[in-house]
Design an enzyme around this catalytic site. Structure first.
Site: not given
Ligand SMILES: NC(=[NH2+])NCCC[C@H]1O[C@@H](n2cnc3c(N)ncnc32)[C@H](O)[C@@H]1O
Length: 447
Positions: A226, A235
């Site tokens: 997601e 983002e």
């Molecule tokens: N829908 C969004 N806008 N954000 C919801 C998901 C975002 C979740 O993914 C994690 N997250 C984001 N990018 C990464 C990545 N490259 N690697 C691991 N975790 C990630 C982040 O820490 C958060 O817990």
């Protein structure tokens, strides 16, 4: 630099340019002389990065591209600084320069702002908001439920699992071989505890790591995530998803979401415009109209990401600006994405701006009916709400008018989680051949 007024240069700083000394002969080694001569005491000299392109309009200026790193040789004035880039020296506007701090990799010069970004996900605030979003979370649950048979024995990767909710759905309602729950923020510590607490250690493997650095024992069959943000891509977590797709998803593997679309509609926003701009006409009977340009600059330069569009305010049917296929989309395509639009105004009304939202689709593994999550005004409200782009001046429109133009998403070449949205529009009356209003506006999200 005669007739300054006619060929107003691209950049017109506070102090006019012709007073600047021509120190082109300055050798880098004699920076000390310069500092002695023009001691702009506030600044320690060092490495700087260019935050946005600068095109030289004088032979002693230096054209530079966003992201270029330069050495500051001499802060000649508060507006124009003498810098060196790849052996060339020249003036650039001080406002284009961002100091690269000496301690390695501090957040203010990390293009991905990882410290701030992952820091925002280590507390429960954002996870509570996402889990509380029923349409969002229930959609992922329905996808797993409807594909539970097909998921038997499969290897699943949940990218950016947060509290692990999607991984729990997989372990609870299907019999996958394994679910890799990847999460880079500190919340991963809690996720591991939740997995033990709910007795899913045999299936869910929590990996606290940035997905880009992932090392898995094998490729996976399903990549679920997601990742959607404001205007779908803000983002740019999507870049991580595509990188992991290219590295770890089997040929013919499943991407959930499978496709993503960005939608837009022209709309009225009377209340928004009245409370932020018209307010200054006569607060408490006083004439504050001179502040309106400041209000437009301060309140309408960026989009409103938490706007809730009432369907009655739509001036036409919405359109789909862009469709992204998650199996074929290339990371480099994220740099610039655009879509044309043509709207047929269906009722008289004030055209204050455009509202955007996104939808994502989840293919059914057995090619049955796909599942869709649509965050638009005709569907249940989600935590993403809608994004309102306001014009500086509203335009009176009538039934039958055409609103045509294009939207261009430019990813920020330096701040890699940010973008700008360029809106071009024209309004043409039904019987006319030429537009009576034409406009263009660039909105940063958020830098
Ligand atoms: N829908 C969004 N806008 N954000 C919801 C998901 C975002 C979740 O993914 C994690 N997250 C984001 N990018 C990464 C990545 N490259 N690697 C691991 N975790 C990630 C982040 O820490 C958060 O817990």
């Amino acid at each position: 630099h005669e007739n300054q007024d006619d060929n107003q240069c691209e950049y017109s700083p506070g102090e006019s340019y012709e007073q600047l000394p021509d120190i082109a002969c300055l050798e880098i080694s004699s920076t000390m002389d310069c500092m002695a001569q023009y001691p702009y005491e506030d600044y320690t000299y060092g490495e700087f990065v260019i935050m946005s392109d600068f095109v030289a309009t004088e032979e002693t200026q230096l054209s530079l591209s966003c992201g270029d790193r330069v050495v500051l040789l001499c802060a000649v004035t508060s507006d124009w600084w003498w810098v060196e880039h790849n052996g060339n020296c020249g003036y650039v506007p001080a406002s284009h320069l961002h100091r690269v701090s000496d301690e390695e990799d501090t957040e203010d010069d990390d293009p991905w702002q990882d410290e701030e970004y992952y820091g925002s996900y280590k507390t429960l605030k954002l996870h509570l908001e996402m889990l509380s979003d029923q349409p969002r979370t229930q959609t992922y649950r329905n996808v797993i439920l409807q594909n539970s048979a097909a998921l038997k024995g499969k290897r699943i990767l949940d990218l950016g699992c947060g509290t692990g909710i999607i991984s729990f759905f997989c372990a609870q309602m299907a019999q996958p071989e394994v679910v890799y729950a990847v999460e880079a923020s500190d919340i991963a510590e809690q996720t591991s505890r939740l997995v033990k607490e709910n007795a899913f250690s045999g299936i869910i493997k929590v990996i606290r790591q940035k997905a880009e650095d992932l090392k898995l024992p094998s490729k996976v069959d399903v990549l679920v995530s997601e990742w959607m943000g404001t205007c779908l891509v803000f983002e740019f977590m999507l870049e991580s998803v595509l990188q992991v797709r290219d590295l770890w998803l089997e040929e013919g593997g499943i991407m959930w979401p499978s496709t993503a679309s960005i939608h837009m509609v022209p709309c009225s926003a009377e209340k928004e415009y009245a409370t932020k701009v018209l307010f200054w006409d006569s607060p408490y009977g006083l004439d504050f109209r001179m502040l309106k340009p400041m209000a437009v600059q301060e309140f309408l330069s960026k989009p409103s990401p938490d706007y809730v569009l009432n369907t009655d305010d739509c001036l036409s049917e919405p359109c789909v600006l862009m469709n992204l296929n998650m199996k074929t989309l290339k990371i480099e395509e994220l740099e610039k994405m655009s879509g044309p639009f043509t709207f047929h105004v269906k009722r008289d009304g004030m055209f204050h701006g455009f509202t955007t939202w996104f939808s994502v689709e989840f293919q059914n593994i057995d090619n049955k009916e796909h599942v869709e999550l649509n965050t638009g005004p005709f569907n249940p409200l989600t935590h993403w709400k809608h994004t309102l782009f306001m014009l500086d001046e509203p335009i009176q429109t009538h039934r039958g008018d055409r609103i045509e133009g294009s939207v261009i998403f430019h990813r920020n070449p330096f701040w890699r989680r940010h973008l700008s949205v360029t809106l071009n529009w024209s309004v043409t009356e039904e019987s006319a051949t030429t537009a009576h209003s034409v406009g263009c506006k660039v909105f940063p999200i958020w830098r």
